[in-house]
Design a protein around this motif. Sequence first.
Motif, PDB file in Angstrom:
ATOM      1  N   ILE A 161      -5.485  -2.834   6.433  1.00 56.16           N
ATOM      2  CA  ILE A 161      -4.927  -2.326   7.687  1.00 56.16           C
ATOM      3  C   ILE A 161      -5.230  -3.269   8.850  1.00 56.16           C
ATOM      4  CG2 ILE A 161      -5.071  -0.426   9.349  1.00 56.16           C
ATOM      5  CD1 ILE A 161      -5.780   1.370   6.948  1.00 56.16           C
ATOM      6  N   ILE A 162      -4.208  -3.496   9.680  1.00 54.60           N
ATOM      7  CA  ILE A 162      -4.407  -4.249  10.924  1.00 54.60           C
ATOM      8  C   ILE A 162      -3.776  -3.495  12.088  1.00 54.60           C
ATOM      9  CG2 ILE A 162      -4.728  -6.621  10.132  1.00 54.60           C
ATOM     10  CD1 ILE A 162      -1.719  -7.010  10.370  1.00 54.60           C
ATOM     11  N   VAL A 163      -4.391  -3.655  13.244  1.00 50.53           N
ATOM     12  CA  VAL A 163      -3.889  -3.078  14.481  1.00 50.53           C
ATOM     13  C   VAL A 163      -3.601  -4.218  15.451  1.00 50.53           C
ATOM     14  CG1 VAL A 163      -4.402  -1.594  16.446  1.00 50.53           C
ATOM     15  CG2 VAL A 163      -5.167  -0.934  14.151  1.00 50.53           C
ATOM     16  N   TYR A 164      -2.363  -4.287  15.926  1.00 53.98           N
ATOM     17  CA  TYR A 164      -1.960  -5.282  16.919  1.00 53.98           C
ATOM     18  C   TYR A 164      -2.355  -4.755  18.296  1.00 53.98           C
ATOM     19  CZ  TYR A 164       1.359  -7.891  19.910  1.00 53.98           C
ATOM     20  OH  TYR A 164       1.943  -8.648  20.897  1.00 53.98           O
ATOM     21  N   SER A 165      -3.268  -5.430  18.951  1.00 57.35           N
ATOM     22  CA  SER A 165      -3.762  -4.937  20.238  1.00 57.35           C
ATOM     23  C   SER A 165      -4.312  -6.074  21.086  1.00 57.35           C
ATOM     24  CB  SER A 165      -4.865  -3.898  20.020  1.00 57.35           C
ATOM     25  OG  SER A 165      -5.472  -3.538  21.241  1.00 57.35           O
ATOM     26  N   PRO A 166      -4.109  -6.019  22.423  1.00 57.08           N
ATOM     27  CA  PRO A 166      -4.670  -7.039  23.310  1.00 57.08           C
ATOM     28  C   PRO A 166      -6.189  -7.017  23.392  1.00 57.08           C
ATOM     29  CG  PRO A 166      -3.629  -5.295  24.587  1.00 57.08           C
ATOM     30  CD  PRO A 166      -3.258  -5.065  23.155  1.00 57.08           C
ATOM     31  N   ILE A 167      -6.833  -5.993  22.830  1.00 57.08           N
ATOM     32  CA  ILE A 167      -8.299  -6.009  22.849  1.00 57.08           C
ATOM     33  C   ILE A 167      -8.843  -7.174  22.020  1.00 57.08           C
ATOM     34  CG2 ILE A 167      -8.457  -3.520  23.191  1.00 57.08           C
ATOM     35  CD1 ILE A 167      -9.293  -3.270  20.253  1.00 57.08           C
ATOM     36  N   LYS A 168      -7.975  -7.785  21.223  1.00 55.88           N
ATOM     37  CA  LYS A 168      -8.383  -8.960  20.449  1.00 55.88           C
ATOM     38  C   LYS A 168      -8.726 -10.131  21.359  1.00 55.88           C
ATOM     39  CE  LYS A 168      -8.589 -11.676  16.731  1.00 55.88           C
ATOM     40  NZ  LYS A 168      -9.503 -11.483  15.596  1.00 55.88           N
ATOM     41  N   VAL A 169      -8.060 -10.209  22.525  1.00 57.73           N
ATOM     42  CA  VAL A 169      -8.167 -11.414  23.353  1.00 57.73           C
ATOM     43  C   VAL A 169      -8.557 -11.166  24.807  1.00 57.73           C
ATOM     44  CG1 VAL A 169      -6.563 -12.745  21.937  1.00 57.73           C
ATOM     45  CG2 VAL A 169      -5.670 -11.313  23.781  1.00 57.73           C
ATOM     46  N   TYR A 206     -10.489  -1.395   9.576  1.00 57.77           N
ATOM     47  CA  TYR A 206      -9.289  -2.110  10.014  1.00 57.77           C
ATOM     48  C   TYR A 206      -9.686  -3.405  10.707  1.00 57.77           C
ATOM     49  CZ  TYR A 206     -10.559  -0.170  14.578  1.00 57.77           C
ATOM     50  OH  TYR A 206     -11.232   0.166  15.716  1.00 57.77           O
ATOM     51  N   GLU A 207      -8.720  -4.290  10.869  1.00 57.12           N
ATOM     52  CA  GLU A 207      -8.904  -5.504  11.636  1.00 57.12           C
ATOM     53  C   GLU A 207      -7.951  -5.486  12.821  1.00 57.12           C
ATOM     54  OE1 GLU A 207      -8.842  -9.168   9.369  1.00 57.12           O
ATOM     55  OE2 GLU A 207      -9.433  -8.089   7.539  1.00 57.12           O
ATOM     56  N   VAL A 208      -8.294  -6.219  13.873  1.00 60.23           N
ATOM     57  CA  VAL A 208      -7.451  -6.305  15.061  1.00 60.23           C
ATOM     58  C   VAL A 208      -6.848  -7.701  15.146  1.00 60.23           C
ATOM     59  CG1 VAL A 208      -7.358  -6.115  17.579  1.00 60.23           C
ATOM     60  CG2 VAL A 208      -8.858  -4.593  16.263  1.00 60.23           C
ATOM     61  N   ILE A 209      -5.546  -7.755  15.405  1.00 60.91           N
ATOM     62  CA  ILE A 209      -4.856  -9.021  15.615  1.00 60.91           C
ATOM     63  C   ILE A 209      -4.067  -8.934  16.915  1.00 60.91           C
ATOM     64  CG2 ILE A 209      -4.663  -9.476  13.137  1.00 60.91           C
ATOM     65  CD1 ILE A 209      -1.481  -8.772  13.963  1.00 60.91           C
ATOM     66  N   TYR A 210      -3.545 -10.072  17.350  1.00 60.64           N
ATOM     67  CA  TYR A 210      -2.626 -10.072  18.496  1.00 60.64           C
ATOM     68  C   TYR A 210      -1.591 -11.161  18.275  1.00 60.64           C
ATOM     69  CZ  TYR A 210      -1.215  -8.793  23.258  1.00 60.64           C
ATOM     70  OH  TYR A 210      -0.524  -8.331  24.351  1.00 60.64           O
ATOM     71  N   ASP A 211      -0.999 -11.655  19.322  1.00 67.21           N
ATOM     72  CA  ASP A 211       0.146 -12.551  19.223  1.00 67.21           C
ATOM     73  C   ASP A 211      -0.127 -13.788  18.370  1.00 67.21           C
ATOM     74  OD1 ASP A 211       1.820 -10.957  20.849  1.00 67.21           O
ATOM     75  OD2 ASP A 211       0.881 -11.765  22.644  1.00 67.21           O
ATOM     76  N   GLU A 212      -1.292 -14.387  18.563  1.00 66.64           N
ATOM     77  CA  GLU A 212      -1.547 -15.656  17.897  1.00 66.64           C
ATOM     78  C   GLU A 212      -1.557 -15.507  16.377  1.00 66.64           C
ATOM     79  OE1 GLU A 212      -4.197 -19.651  18.666  1.00 66.64           O
ATOM     80  OE2 GLU A 212      -4.671 -17.807  19.750  1.00 66.64           O
TER      81      GLU A 212
END
Length: 422
Positions: free
Chosen positions: A117-125, A147-153
């Motif tokens: 599971i991944i969550v796309y969120s700005p808290i990553k950056v 879960y892991e957090v990712i964002y745009d990059e």
Amino acid sequence: MKQHLSFLLVLLAVLSQATPNWASSILIPMDDQQSNHLKAYGIAYKILKDDMEVDWLLNYRGGSFMVKQTQAAETECRVRGVSFEVISDAKAASIKQQLADPDLNMNVVTLQKAAKIIVYSPIKVSPAEFENTDAVLLVLTYAEIPYEVIYDEEVLKGDLPKYDWLHLHHEDFTGQYGRNIHRQSLADIKVQEDIARKYGYSKVSQMKLAVAKGIKEFCAGGGYLFAMCSAAETLDIALAAEGVDIVSSAYDGDGVDPDAQEKLDFTKTLAFGNFTLEADNGYRGFSTFSDINSAGARGYDQPSGFFELFNFSAKWDVIPSMLTQNHENIIKEFFGQTTAFRKGAVKPSSLVMGEGKTSDRYIYGEVGRGQWTFYGGHDPEGTRGGGFRNPTDLKLHPHSAGYRLILNNVLFPSARKKKRKT
């Protein structure tokens, strides 16, 4: 006396060999007898993570789970405060036989592997304080599902195929920074501008379009996408507006294409079509994105009603049946920047699974080899105070029917795939 004791020990040993599985299953009820509905999903995920299967009993006692009895599973249930019943092989077989009855709207779906599971969120950056009310982050943490957090990059680098399940929440894929009062801080905006420059995009809107296309490709390649609130709306707006400037000069220094509305291509979207873009009310001024959002200019209204889940055939429409499992089929409404979806904007190819009086709240669709679910609103138990949203304490809402819909989606990719018939 010793001979008598020896005889009893031998007898017990023989009986244990003759009936080794007299209590070999654990039933985790999901009806009103469950002490913590949300944490029960965490138990199911933990068992899958331990390479054991979980039987999801569709429409049986609120969508209960049945697993092989182990001391570890019992201990996890007790520690997490989840109700369970130890049952015999005969009882487990009887339940499955009951669910197989063609006259009953019930079924058994075997979950086999825990989804990554991944969550796309700005808290990553960036600080992104508004994200502390992300309902999925809250419920994954509460249910103890990793879960892991990712964002745009990470999307631009092509990392999405490493995962099974992707969540998008209160996000703006059009490059207009949310178009809401204090939605994003200057720090949040700077991070997005830096990522855009790093990957050779002259505008954040261009970078966000590339991210939106990457997310669609992930889904089409067999991934599972779950989006809530403005992420569901703006993802499709960005896809429809590919090659068209819909961002005003307040955000990127140049104006909107005067023919932008006519140039939208609805064939590129996942869920929505026939929608009209909303005019911008100025940088940091409140504005909705389009008339996909049934709440329109009312924005973050307070809840005022209920929406209803549809009743699907558990034997023929297995996927929507999984996604609508609940102990309640009337769900309290909740609002967000994108509260619900205007019925006229939802494509005929989208399957409506829950609707209010005037809007669709919970919809599902397929693209390529993957599936997506869009859920309107921001937080199923959210409240406001002091002009801003307050983080929800899920200890106060362990039986939230609205949150259960989120967790249904978390378990969904673990099932053997069966396409719906209708």
